[in-house]
Scaffold this motif. Structure first.
Motif, mmCIF file in Angstrom:
data_model
loop_
_atom_site.group_PDB
_atom_site.id
_atom_site.type_symbol
_atom_site.label_atom_id
_atom_site.label_comp_id
_atom_site.label_asym_id
_atom_site.label_seq_id
_atom_site.Cartn_x
_atom_site.Cartn_y
_atom_site.Cartn_z
ATOM 1 N N GLU A 373 67.326 69.988 127.354
ATOM 2 C CA GLU A 373 66.627 68.720 127.599
ATOM 3 C C GLU A 373 67.404 67.783 128.527
ATOM 4 N N ARG A 376 65.350 65.602 131.234
ATOM 5 C CA ARG A 376 64.617 64.475 130.652
ATOM 6 C C ARG A 376 65.580 63.346 130.277
ATOM 7 N N CYS A 377 66.754 63.690 129.762
ATOM 8 C CA CYS A 377 67.748 62.679 129.427
ATOM 9 C C CYS A 377 68.170 61.886 130.662
ATOM 10 N N GLU A 379 66.571 61.461 133.407
ATOM 11 C CA GLU A 379 65.437 60.659 133.872
ATOM 12 C C GLU A 379 65.300 59.369 133.056
ATOM 13 N N ASP A 391 59.713 61.009 122.259
ATOM 14 C CA ASP A 391 60.864 61.291 123.114
ATOM 15 C C ASP A 391 62.079 61.660 122.275
ATOM 16 N N ASP A 394 61.654 65.148 120.830
ATOM 17 C CA ASP A 394 61.737 66.180 121.855
ATOM 18 C C ASP A 394 63.175 66.380 122.329
ATOM 19 N N LEU A 395 63.898 65.281 122.514
ATOM 20 C CA LEU A 395 65.266 65.382 123.005
ATOM 21 C C LEU A 395 66.205 65.994 121.969
ATOM 22 N N ARG A 399 61.223 70.229 123.176
ATOM 23 C CA ARG A 399 59.820 69.862 123.348
ATOM 24 C C ARG A 399 58.930 70.902 122.683
#
Length: 407
Positions: A373, A376-377, A379, A391, A394-395, A399
């Motif tokens: 992940e 995404r982190c 971002e 979030d 998911d993190l 996901r």
């Protein structure tokens, strides 16, 4: 047609090559380009040095572009030739003692120098750094059967040097003055997992170990710690950090701080001269990392051909493998008091995830073992977007795929 501008690039490392790639992609043939590198080979991947040391790859596998690539893009490449001076008044670069290259624009991509601790005995034969092909060759020649090696420094390069030596079957001890390895990238829990992985690879880890001196009769024989401990050593590898290479810039009167001072266009105090990569200091920061160097190279290439481009700095994130263990770190590492931290820790499986949340936004992340992940982190940290409950889940846990509706 007017003559092409003469562009000289001093340095042929990873930042220099990325700049040349972007420049030739966007404006092939626009400049008359000459590149001068102090090392005897073209740019190569320094990230692979530990694999080279450990015998997993050879020098050829570390290379990026063959000589035919430079020739095919009309780039003159000079290797094994240090630049000794820059004559700003006359627009000249002096290579060696006598060779002179005229320039209209000059790019300094001279990288950094490995730091040598000012310890007694630091100049003894058998004390080396870990920075380039020559260092790897020196280490391998000293890593004979039954040799004992000491690596000083628990940052990434020190860990990589120790793992590479252990792969060769060398009795290797790593000394680090701090109480955890990679203290800038890892919190204590993550660092313990990395330390365990190093020990599993056969490296003896000694933390909070302050080196007092290196001793030997004509060559290194032992390392003495400040607590009086004496460790036998046939080889000492210093890997305690780097400092920007500024001597050339200082000698020709360019503004420098910790590195060569540049603005958002990578321009130095002389409008004809630019700097990028590990030697550059932008807004008070000298990064010393690959990702910022590549971003700076992209900006400079665009700027030189007249496109709108500006470098605003890099939000730092570290993604790598330490002793085969995937590690990711971004933003705040140690959780400040009064802030939220969510953690998942499975020591037996070598898994750890921590999210640091401030005012409902992700401020930092440290992952060990599973870093799926990470994008995404990065971002979320860079955007500062509010962190939702989905979030967080998911993190922390990955996901989840949406469930198909029952018929």
């Amino acid at each position: 047609m007017s003559a092409r501008e003469r562009l000289v690039v001093v340095g042929n490392g990873m930042a220099s090559l990325r700049f040349l790639e972007r420049l030739t992609e966007r404006a092939p043939g626009r400049f008359d380009v000459t590149v001068v590198g102090a090392e005897p080979v073209a740019a190569y991947n320094r990230v692979l040095l530990s694999s080279l040391l450990g015998g997993e790859v050879d020098e050829a596998a570390c290379g990026f572009r063959g000589l035919d690539w430079y020739a095919g893009h009309g780039i003159r490449l000079i290797t094994g030739a240090p630049v000794t001076a820059v004559d700003r008044e006359n627009g000249l670069v002096v290579v060696g003692e006598t060779h002179v290259l005229p320039f209209d624009r000059l790019v300094l991509a001279v990288g950094s120098l490995p730091i040598r601790l000012p310890l007694p005995g630091a100049d003894l034969p058998g004390v080396v750094t870990f920075r380039d092909f020559a260092d790897v060759a020196a280490i391998r020649s000293a890593a004979v059967d039954q040799a004992k090696a000491i690596v000083i420094g628990g940052g990434l390069l020190g860990l990589e040097a120790a793992v590479g030596l252990a792969r060769l079957g060398v009795d290797t001890t790593l000394l680090h003055v701090m109480d955890r390895v990679m203290e800038r990238q890892l919190d204590h829990t993550a660092a313990r997992l990395v330390t365990a992985a190093m020990e599993a690879r056969g490296v003896t880890m000694r933390l909070s170990a302050d080196t007092a001196g290196i001793e030997g009769d004509g060559r290194v024989e032992r390392v003495r710690l400040r607590d009086g401990t004496v460790l036998p050593a046939d080889l000492v590898v210093m890997s305690v950090g780097i400092r920007p290479s500024t001597a050339l810039a200082q000698a020709c009167g360019l503004a420098t701080g910790r590195g060569i001072t540049v603005d958002d266009h990578m321009t130095t105090s002389d409008p004809r001269i630019f700097a990028l990569g590990e030697c550059a200091e932008h807004r008070g920061i000298a990064y010393g990392l690959v990702e910022p160097a590549y971003e700076q190279a992209d900006v400079l290439a665009r700027h030189l051909i007249g496109e709108e481009a500006a470098y605003a700095g890099t939000s730092l994130a570290t993604s790598l493998k330490v002793s085969g263990l995937p590690v990711f770190s971004a933003g705040i590492v140690d959780t400040p008091e009064g802030t939220d931290a969510i953690t998942v820790h499975d020591a037996a499986a070598g898994l750890y995830r921590k999210l640091t949340i401030i005012d409902g936004r992700l401020a930092g992340a440290v992952f060990v073992g599973d870093i799926s992940e990470q994008a995404r982190c990065k971002e979320l940290i860079r955007s500062g977007a509010p962190l939702t409950l989905d979030d967080r889940d998911d993190l922390m846990f990955g996901r989840r795929e949406p469930q198909a509706l029952a018929a």
